[in-house]
Design an enzyme around this catalytic site. Structure first.
Site, PDB file in Angstrom:
ATOM      1  N   TYR A 196       0.834  -1.200   0.000  1.00  0.00           N
ATOM      2  CA  TYR A 196       0.000   0.000   0.000  1.00  0.00           C
ATOM      3  C   TYR A 196       0.868   1.249   0.000  1.00  0.00           C
ATOM      4  O   TYR A 196       0.589   2.214  -0.729  1.00  0.00           O
ATOM      5  CB  TYR A 196      -0.926   0.024   1.216  1.00  0.00           C
ATOM      6  CG  TYR A 196      -1.810   1.248   1.258  1.00  0.00           C
ATOM      7  CD1 TYR A 196      -3.022   1.265   0.567  1.00  0.00           C
ATOM      8  CD2 TYR A 196      -1.447   2.380   1.976  1.00  0.00           C
ATOM      9  CE1 TYR A 196      -3.841   2.385   0.589  1.00  0.00           C
ATOM     10  CE2 TYR A 196      -2.253   3.506   2.000  1.00  0.00           C
ATOM     11  CZ  TYR A 196      -3.450   3.498   1.311  1.00  0.00           C
ATOM     12  OH  TYR A 196      -4.247   4.615   1.330  1.00  0.00           O
ATOM     13  N   ALA A 197       1.918   1.259   0.797  1.00  0.00           N
ATOM     14  CA  ALA A 197       2.794   2.433   0.865  1.00  0.00           C
ATOM     15  C   ALA A 197       3.367   2.779  -0.506  1.00  0.00           C
ATOM     16  O   ALA A 197       3.529   3.951  -0.846  1.00  0.00           O
ATOM     17  CB  ALA A 197       3.922   2.194   1.864  1.00  0.00           C
ATOM     18  N   SER A 236      11.732  10.303  -4.669  1.00  0.00           N
ATOM     19  CA  SER A 236      10.682  11.274  -4.372  1.00  0.00           C
ATOM     20  C   SER A 236      10.938  12.620  -5.036  1.00  0.00           C
ATOM     21  O   SER A 236      12.046  13.167  -4.959  1.00  0.00           O
ATOM     22  CB  SER A 236      10.561  11.481  -2.863  1.00  0.00           C
ATOM     23  OG  SER A 236       9.674  12.533  -2.569  1.00  0.00           O
ATOM     24  N   GLU A 286      -3.159  12.440  -7.050  1.00  0.00           N
ATOM     25  CA  GLU A 286      -2.847  13.414  -6.008  1.00  0.00           C
ATOM     26  C   GLU A 286      -3.104  14.829  -6.543  1.00  0.00           C
ATOM     27  O   GLU A 286      -2.200  15.493  -7.054  1.00  0.00           O
ATOM     28  CB  GLU A 286      -1.393  13.284  -5.545  1.00  0.00           C
ATOM     29  CG  GLU A 286      -1.119  11.986  -4.826  1.00  0.00           C
ATOM     30  CD  GLU A 286       0.241  11.989  -4.130  1.00  0.00           C
ATOM     31  OE1 GLU A 286       0.543  10.998  -3.451  1.00  0.00           O
ATOM     32  OE2 GLU A 286       1.002  12.975  -4.264  1.00  0.00           O
ATOM     33  N   HIS A 293       9.738  15.291  -3.905  1.00  0.00           N
ATOM     34  CA  HIS A 293       9.941  16.233  -2.800  1.00  0.00           C
ATOM     35  C   HIS A 293      11.425  16.416  -2.492  1.00  0.00           C
ATOM     36  O   HIS A 293      11.847  17.482  -2.046  1.00  0.00           O
ATOM     37  CB  HIS A 293       9.189  15.766  -1.558  1.00  0.00           C
ATOM     38  CG  HIS A 293       7.709  15.985  -1.642  1.00  0.00           C
ATOM     39  ND1 HIS A 293       7.127  17.224  -1.498  1.00  0.00           N
ATOM     40  CD2 HIS A 293       6.688  15.132  -1.890  1.00  0.00           C
ATOM     41  CE1 HIS A 293       5.819  17.124  -1.626  1.00  0.00           C
ATOM     42  NE2 HIS A 293       5.526  15.854  -1.871  1.00  0.00           N
ATOM     43  N   HIS A 298      -0.632  17.679  -5.393  1.00  0.00           N
ATOM     44  CA  HIS A 298       0.811  17.597  -5.628  1.00  0.00           C
ATOM     45  C   HIS A 298       1.149  18.263  -6.958  1.00  0.00           C
ATOM     46  O   HIS A 298       0.782  17.765  -8.027  1.00  0.00           O
ATOM     47  CB  HIS A 298       1.247  16.132  -5.633  1.00  0.00           C
ATOM     48  CG  HIS A 298       2.718  15.932  -5.863  1.00  0.00           C
ATOM     49  ND1 HIS A 298       3.593  15.562  -4.856  1.00  0.00           N
ATOM     50  CD2 HIS A 298       3.472  16.038  -6.982  1.00  0.00           C
ATOM     51  CE1 HIS A 298       4.818  15.443  -5.355  1.00  0.00           C
ATOM     52  NE2 HIS A 298       4.765  15.739  -6.657  1.00  0.00           N
TER      53      HIS A 298
END
Length: 277
Positions: free
Chosen positions: A172-173, A183, A241, A185, A244
């Site tokens: 799930y993660a 990432s 998302e 980010h 994002h």
């Protein structure tokens, strides 16, 4: 992508309160650099410094985009920037394309004068564009926004991913949280945006808020791309998302808008998908 808290469908709660120190350089002349960290409750963004309008609960209808991308897209050079160099605003990072080096840290990070939920910095070019975008949203539609999250270091992303995997399972993660080194980010180019007053923060329903609708229609004007569209999960590798946004610069954002291509993977013809390599 900030998973903590109980598991919910396509929702990423906030980052943990603690995180590694951040490298902060002097802001651009048009930005105000702050020091310290915020400690506000998750659904209550910090108040803006004086000089900003007070957020309101009601908003007028979302206007249509006020310009077209044709001029900015003319004469576009698809090879003008690297898609591999993490310092490039066009870098493509996803599950099969990790950052190189994998623990990359931006050379300069700043805090623009905006409202924050989690007070995290971003690269100067992102900050300048974000301020203009937030100002336009306020002027054109009476909308207020906050930064939910922005730059996260390799170490911070490791903590975020591990907590999500421990709570919800690794499978799930991997649908809603990038592994460290994969990432956006970590590049300092991605910003998670929420509404003020807070509504549907880090949830798919943000797409149907006035702020989410305005951003989806207008973010390209300021060089941002809605990075994980609902219909491109097999391409991007991540769930929808609508909060994002990835800074790619105005020329590329305009080119994507004019061509109707909605992912960096498809535009540059590079691998994507749901599997890590």
């Amino acid at each position: 992508m900030n998973p903590t808290g109980p598991r919910r469908t396509r929702r990423n709660p906030l980052l943990p309160a603690s995180r590694p120190g951040l490298l902060v350089a002097a802001a651009a002349a048009t930005l105000l650099v702050f020091s310290g960290c915020s400690a506000g409750a998750p659904e209550q963004p910090q108040a803006k410094p004086s000089g900003h309008a007070t957020p309101t609960a009601s908003h007028p209808p979302r206007p249509l985009p006020t310009s077209t991308p044709t001029a900015a897209a003319a004469g576009f050079d698809k090879h003008a920037q690297s898609i591999d160099d993490p310092t490039s605003t066009w870098v493509v990072v996803n599950k099969p394309r990790p950052l190189n080096p994998i623990n990359y840290t931006p050379a300069s990070l700043v805090y623009p004068e905006v409202t924050y939920v989690n007070r995290q910095p971003m690269r100067p070019e992102v900050a300048e564009a974000l301020v203009r975008m937030f100002q336009a949203g306020k002027k054109e539609a009476g909308l207020d926004f906050s930064v939910q999250s922005a730059y996260r270091s390799f170490e911070s992303q490791t903590n975020v991913y591990n907590e999500d995997a421990a709570r919800n399972g690794k499978a799930y993660a991997d649908t809603d949280t990038a592994r460290p080194g994969h990432s956006e980010h970590q590049t300092g180019l991605a910003v998670d945006i929420s509404a003020v007053p807070a509504k549907c923060s880090l949830d798919a329903c943000f797409a149907h808020t006035p702020q989410g609708e305005w951003l989806a229609a207008n973010a390209w004007r300021f060089g941002f791309l809605l990075r994980y569209p609902a219909d491109k999960v097999p391409v991007t590798g991540f769930a929808f998302e609508p909060w994002h946004f990835r800074f790619v610069g105005e020329p590329l954002a305009a080119r994507l808008k004019s061509t109707g291509i909605t992912t960096l993977e498809e535009f540059f013809g590079v691998p994507g998908g749901t599997e890590y390599h």
